[in-house]
Design an enzyme around this catalytic site. Sequence first.
Site, PDB file in Angstrom:
ATOM      1  CB  CYS A 114      27.628  39.978  53.702  1.00 45.63           C
ATOM      2  SG  CYS A 114      28.491  41.548  53.783  1.00 45.63           S
ATOM      3  CG  HIS A 259      27.159  38.989  49.503  1.00 43.64           C
ATOM      4  ND1 HIS A 259      26.391  40.110  49.698  1.00 43.64           N
ATOM      5  CD2 HIS A 259      28.386  39.270  50.025  1.00 43.64           C
ATOM      6  CE1 HIS A 259      27.116  41.021  50.323  1.00 43.64           C
ATOM      7  NE2 HIS A 259      28.327  40.537  50.521  1.00 43.64           N
ATOM      8  CG  ASN A 289      28.916  44.182  50.084  1.00 41.60           C
ATOM      9  OD1 ASN A 289      27.813  43.864  50.514  1.00 41.60           O
ATOM     10  ND2 ASN A 289      30.033  43.660  50.542  1.00 41.60           N
TER      11      ASN A 289
HETATM   12  O1  UT7 Z   1      30.773  41.408  51.811  1.00 46.09           O
HETATM   13  C1  UT7 Z   1      31.748  40.982  52.709  1.00 46.09           C
HETATM   14  C2  UT7 Z   1      32.844  40.353  52.012  1.00 46.09           C
HETATM   15  N1  UT7 Z   1      33.717  41.342  51.406  1.00 46.09           N
HETATM   16  C3  UT7 Z   1      34.350  41.009  50.325  1.00 46.09           C
HETATM   17  O2  UT7 Z   1      34.124  39.955  49.824  1.00 46.09           O
HETATM   18  C4  UT7 Z   1      35.415  41.943  49.767  1.00 46.09           C
HETATM   19  C5  UT7 Z   1      36.600  41.095  49.409  1.00 46.09           C
HETATM   20  N2  UT7 Z   1      37.724  41.853  48.900  1.00 46.09           N
HETATM   21  C6  UT7 Z   1      37.736  42.493  47.717  1.00 46.09           C
HETATM   22  O3  UT7 Z   1      36.726  42.587  47.052  1.00 46.09           O
HETATM   23  C7  UT7 Z   1      39.033  43.072  47.224  1.00 46.09           C
HETATM   24  O4  UT7 Z   1      40.090  42.597  48.027  1.00 46.09           O
HETATM   25  C8  UT7 Z   1      39.070  44.619  47.188  1.00 46.09           C
HETATM   26  C9  UT7 Z   1      38.174  45.104  46.086  1.00 46.09           C
HETATM   27  C10 UT7 Z   1      38.615  45.183  48.513  1.00 46.09           C
HETATM   28  C11 UT7 Z   1      40.487  45.124  46.893  1.00 46.09           C
HETATM   29  O5  UT7 Z   1      40.974  44.571  45.686  1.00 46.09           O
HETATM   30  P1  UT7 Z   1      42.419  43.917  45.635  1.00 46.09           P
HETATM   31  O6  UT7 Z   1      42.637  43.499  44.249  1.00 46.09           O
HETATM   32  O7  UT7 Z   1      42.450  42.848  46.694  1.00 46.09           O
HETATM   33  O8  UT7 Z   1      43.347  45.153  45.967  1.00 46.09           O
HETATM   34  P2  UT7 Z   1      44.355  45.359  47.201  1.00 46.09           P
HETATM   35  O9  UT7 Z   1      43.624  45.445  48.503  1.00 46.09           O
HETATM   36  O10 UT7 Z   1      45.429  44.344  47.086  1.00 46.09           O
HETATM   37  O11 UT7 Z   1      44.938  46.791  46.886  1.00 46.09           O
HETATM   38  C12 UT7 Z   1      45.743  47.016  45.758  1.00 46.09           C
HETATM   39  C13 UT7 Z   1      46.147  48.471  45.718  1.00 46.09           C
HETATM   40  C14 UT7 Z   1      46.755  49.023  46.994  1.00 46.09           C
HETATM   41  O12 UT7 Z   1      47.833  49.834  46.640  1.00 46.09           O
HETATM   42  P3  UT7 Z   1      49.352  49.294  46.776  1.00 46.09           P
HETATM   43  O13 UT7 Z   1      49.527  49.021  48.235  1.00 46.09           O
HETATM   44  O14 UT7 Z   1      49.418  48.051  45.920  1.00 46.09           O
HETATM   45  O15 UT7 Z   1      50.155  50.431  46.242  1.00 46.09           O
HETATM   46  C15 UT7 Z   1      45.669  49.904  47.564  1.00 46.09           C
HETATM   47  O16 UT7 Z   1      46.176  50.989  48.308  1.00 46.09           O
HETATM   48  O17 UT7 Z   1      45.024  49.310  45.415  1.00 46.09           O
HETATM   49  C16 UT7 Z   1      45.013  50.426  46.324  1.00 46.09           C
HETATM   50  N3  UT7 Z   1      43.622  50.826  46.529  1.00 46.09           N
HETATM   51  C17 UT7 Z   1      42.990  51.716  45.739  1.00 46.09           C
HETATM   52  N4  UT7 Z   1      43.404  52.419  44.669  1.00 46.09           N
HETATM   53  C18 UT7 Z   1      42.509  53.216  44.068  1.00 46.09           C
HETATM   54  C19 UT7 Z   1      42.745  50.380  47.476  1.00 46.09           C
HETATM   55  N5  UT7 Z   1      41.546  50.983  47.308  1.00 46.09           N
HETATM   56  C20 UT7 Z   1      41.682  51.806  46.240  1.00 46.09           C
HETATM   57  C21 UT7 Z   1      40.797  52.666  45.568  1.00 46.09           C
HETATM   58  N6  UT7 Z   1      41.246  53.342  44.497  1.00 46.09           N
HETATM   59  N7  UT7 Z   1      39.488  52.824  45.937  1.00 46.09           N
END
Ligand code: UT7
Length: 336
Positions: A114, A259, A289
């Site tokens: 990225c 980004h 992204n």
């Molecule tokens: O470009 C390279 C750099 N990349 C980034 O900068 C990405 C950085 N990370 C992020 O943007 C965020 O961490 C995410 C958007 C990927 C995830 O958001 P989050 O607030 O950190 O959520 P999480 O990973 O803590 O997941 C929360 C919940 C989980 O369920 P449980 O375990 O709490 O029951 C996931 O299973 O959300 C669930 N989940 C979803 N639910 C509905 C994960 N993906 C989805 C989805 N739809 N697409």
Amino acid sequence: MPLNVHIIGAGSYLPERVLTNHDIESMLDTTDEWIVARTGISQRHIVGKDQHTSDLAVWAARHALDDAGLKITDIDVILVATTTPDMIFPSTASIVQYKLGGEGFPTWDIQAVCSGFVYALAQMDGMMRAGMFRRALVIGAESMSRILDWNDRSTCVLFGDGAGAVVLEAREEEGGIIGSVIHSDGAHRHLLMAHHPHPGASPADDPLDFHVDSAGVAAVEMRGNEVFRMAVGKLGELVEEITGKHGIEQSEIDWLVPHQANFRIIQATAKKLKMPMDRVALTVSKHANTSAASVPLALDDLYREGKLKTGDLLLFEAFGAGFVWGANLVRWSRAC
Ligand code: UT7
């Protein structure tokens, strides 16, 4: 007289197919509300069958050359930042050179995921200041959809495809790229990765048919939460570092061109800079992204909207797998 490296043209390209969050709702256990609330993404563009990363790069390059009023024969070097090359070799940059009708001059790819475009600008700025090239095409281009597991809701909703390009020219006049900082720390490599072989799906396939199991390779894997925390921390340090290094007050920055991984990460960096969100290039909701393409796509979006004035001070920044992160400070040389 010392040389400065100016952006004299910009352009971009997005594949025609648009995949909205609502479209993904019918494919996976996810909702538009979840995706918008956690990421700010509403839709992404996806390459079609037989569409290669080089095809996206070629269109972005054509638009940037037109904008600069130049032809491929006026260019001395092509650098393509990509993590989704058409093939392992030859480089996507060589393929782009051929498709644009160029020959003889050097071409290569840069792989910093990225942060690829920010790294590419830093590298080309150094080489052009040293007099190696007068005019360069620097392109960020990705077909991220080809390395995603379309069964994994935690990653596939986050990415999109596209390309952005700039034409650089070394001139004696003041302005252009003021400077760059780039960093890497491979200790965190396991938090965000995609295994070989690469690319995951053949360009002859529709990327939306690609699942880990069917192709027998691992696609993008991410521990999103940990990546998120590191990104916010490192990008905050980065803005301090680059402004400090060049003796610039943060209040002098006219536009943040970040980004586009996640709206909340962008918001945190803008807050650190005390920049209102209307001074931030924001394309995450419509492009998602696009990895190395996201900064030049966001730049071109701002430029096409007529928001940039000659002399504006721009800060480009990015963070990605490795981790690798970096920033460029740029004095905008083009008229609106
Ligand atoms: O470009 C390279 C750099 N990349 C980034 O900068 C990405 C950085 N990370 C992020 O943007 C965020 O961490 C995410 C958007 C990927 C995830 O958001 P989050 O607030 O950190 O959520 P999480 O990973 O803590 O997941 C929360 C919940 C989980 O369920 P449980 O375990 O709490 O029951 C996931 O299973 O959300 C669930 N989940 C979803 N639910 C509905 C994960 N993906 C989805 C989805 N739809 N697409």
